[in-house]
Design an enzyme around this catalytic site. Sequence first.
Site, mmCIF file in Angstrom:
data_model
loop_
_atom_site.group_PDB
_atom_site.id
_atom_site.type_symbol
_atom_site.label_atom_id
_atom_site.label_comp_id
_atom_site.label_asym_id
_atom_site.label_seq_id
_atom_site.Cartn_x
_atom_site.Cartn_y
_atom_site.Cartn_z
ATOM 1 C CG ASP A 111 -1.997 1.001 1.173
ATOM 2 O OD1 ASP A 111 -1.915 1.905 0.332
ATOM 3 O OD2 ASP A 111 -2.941 0.904 1.962
ATOM 4 C CG ASP A 327 -4.218 5.484 -3.193
ATOM 5 O OD1 ASP A 327 -3.539 4.460 -3.314
ATOM 6 O OD2 ASP A 327 -5.005 5.670 -2.255
#
Length: 499
Positions: A111, A327
Site C-alpha cells: 500500500d 494512489d
Amino acid sequence: MAVNRAWATMLDSVAPVFFSFFSLLFLVTTETAGVSSSVYNSSGFFSLKYRFADQERSLNVLKAHDTQRQLQILAGVDLPLGGIGRPDTVGLYYARIGIGTPSKDYYVQVDTGSDLMWVNCIQCRECPRRSSLGIDLTFYDVEDSNSGKLVPCDNQFCLEINEGPLSGCTTNMSCPYLEIYGDGSSTAGYFVQDIVQYARVSGDLQTTTANGSVIFGCGARQSGDLGSSSGAALDGILGFGKANSSIISQLASSGSVKKMFAHCLDGTNGGGIFAIGHVVQPKVNTTPLIVNQPHYSVNMTAVQVGIEFLNLSRDVFEGDRRGTILDSGTTLAYLPEIIYDTLISKIISWQPELKVFTVHDDYTCFQYSQSLDNGFPNITLHFENSLTLKVYPHDYLFSYEGLWCVGWQNSGLQPSDRRNLTLLGDLVLSNKLVVYDLENQVIGWTEYNCSSSIKLQDDHSGTVHLVGSHYISSGCSRLNPVWLLALILLSMLVLTLEL
C-alpha cells in the site's frame, strides 16, 4: 483485507483507553536478542499477487473496496506484480516477504497510501485463520525469531509515531499502536523490531537476497474486514507511504535503499513492474510534490476533453490545498463535484443519442456497441511544470452487465473527510510508468508498455540493470514470453529427435 488506505488515522479520543489496555496486556521486558543491522546495496523485490484474480465484483462493493483498501513497497528492488487494476476485475496487490531469523514467509498487502507495516501476531484471537486466496496464513511470534525484539514505549520511534510521550509509559512496557480506518476496520497491537528480507537487483533481470532491520506492528486485535470473518485474508499490510514510519523510510534512513520507486501497472495483460531505485530509462517529466501533505499529492491545473478545455477556475483545483492524490491502491478516479459534473456532461455529449442509466446511485452507464476510442474523447489532465496525463476511453469506461460505465466518480458525495478531493487510482495510472522521487520531492510519469522492462541505476556502483515485468498467479510467476517461446521450440526439437 480491504481497508481505507488514504484516510487511515489515529483517533486521539481512544488512544488513552487503548494504551491502558495494552499496557496491562503486554507488560514485557525489552531485554531480548539484539537485531542484526546488516544491509546491502540499493536493490530488492517482493513477489506480489492479485487479491481478487478471476473473481467478479459487483458495482455496489466497488467503491466500498476503494474506501476500504489500503494501498501499499521496497532502490534497486524488483517487486513482481500480479492482477489487473480495472474496475471490472478489481482486487488488491500483495507481496510475500520474509521476516525474522530464521525467516518465515508472510503475505502482506502492498500500500503506497499508508505508512504502517504490521502483521498478525501469535496472540491474536480475532485474526482470520484461513484465507480464500490459496495462501497459508502465518502468525508472527517475536520469541521465535533470534533477531526480534519488542519496542519499548519510550523508544524514539514510539515517541514520533504518537507525537510525544505516552501517558502511563513505564520501564519495560512495550509501545502500543492503534490504526482505525474509514470503513470502521481497525488493527491494534504493539511494535516489534526484526529483520525483513527482500531481493535486491544484482544484474539484468537478476536479484539476490538482502535484508534490513525494520520496526513494525504485531497485530493482536483486528476488527471489521480485518477480523476473523474476512475471507480474502492476508497476514498484514506493507505500508509504503511518505512518513518516517513507512518501510521505505526506515530502510532509507539506514542506507539500505534510496527513497525512489516506480510502478507500471499493466492494464492489458495484468501484472507489471514495481521497482525501488533510480529509474534512468525511460525518462519521465516530473511535477513537484505538494509539501506538508501526508500523501503523494501534486497540483492539477486544467482538464481537457478532446481538444476542449473545461471552463474551470484555478481555485477549483486548489480546493483546500490537498492537491491531487495519486494512489495506486484505489481502483477508480475521484473528482470534486464541479469538475465531475462538467466532465461527465462533456463525455456524454459526444454521443447525444445515448440512453444513460444510473446504476447503484453512483455509476453513469449506457449501452454502446461501437469502438470506445472512436466514439468518446480522450481526457487529458494538466499538472504543474506542463506535465500531462492522458486517459483513454478504454481506460475510463468499463463493462458491467451489458453496459459501459464511467469510472470517473463524484467525490462531492464522499464522507466529509474525503469530500471534493481529487484522487487518481488505477483507472488513470494503468499503462503508465509512474516514478516517485522522494529524494527530490517530485513525481512523474509517461505512457509505457508495462509488459516490457525498465532500466534501474545502482547509485552505489553506478551500474545499470534491467528490471522486467511480472505477473504472479497461484504462487508462480508468469514466464517471460521470450522464454516461453524458447521452451516451446525446445520441446518441439526434442520431439523431433525422438521421432
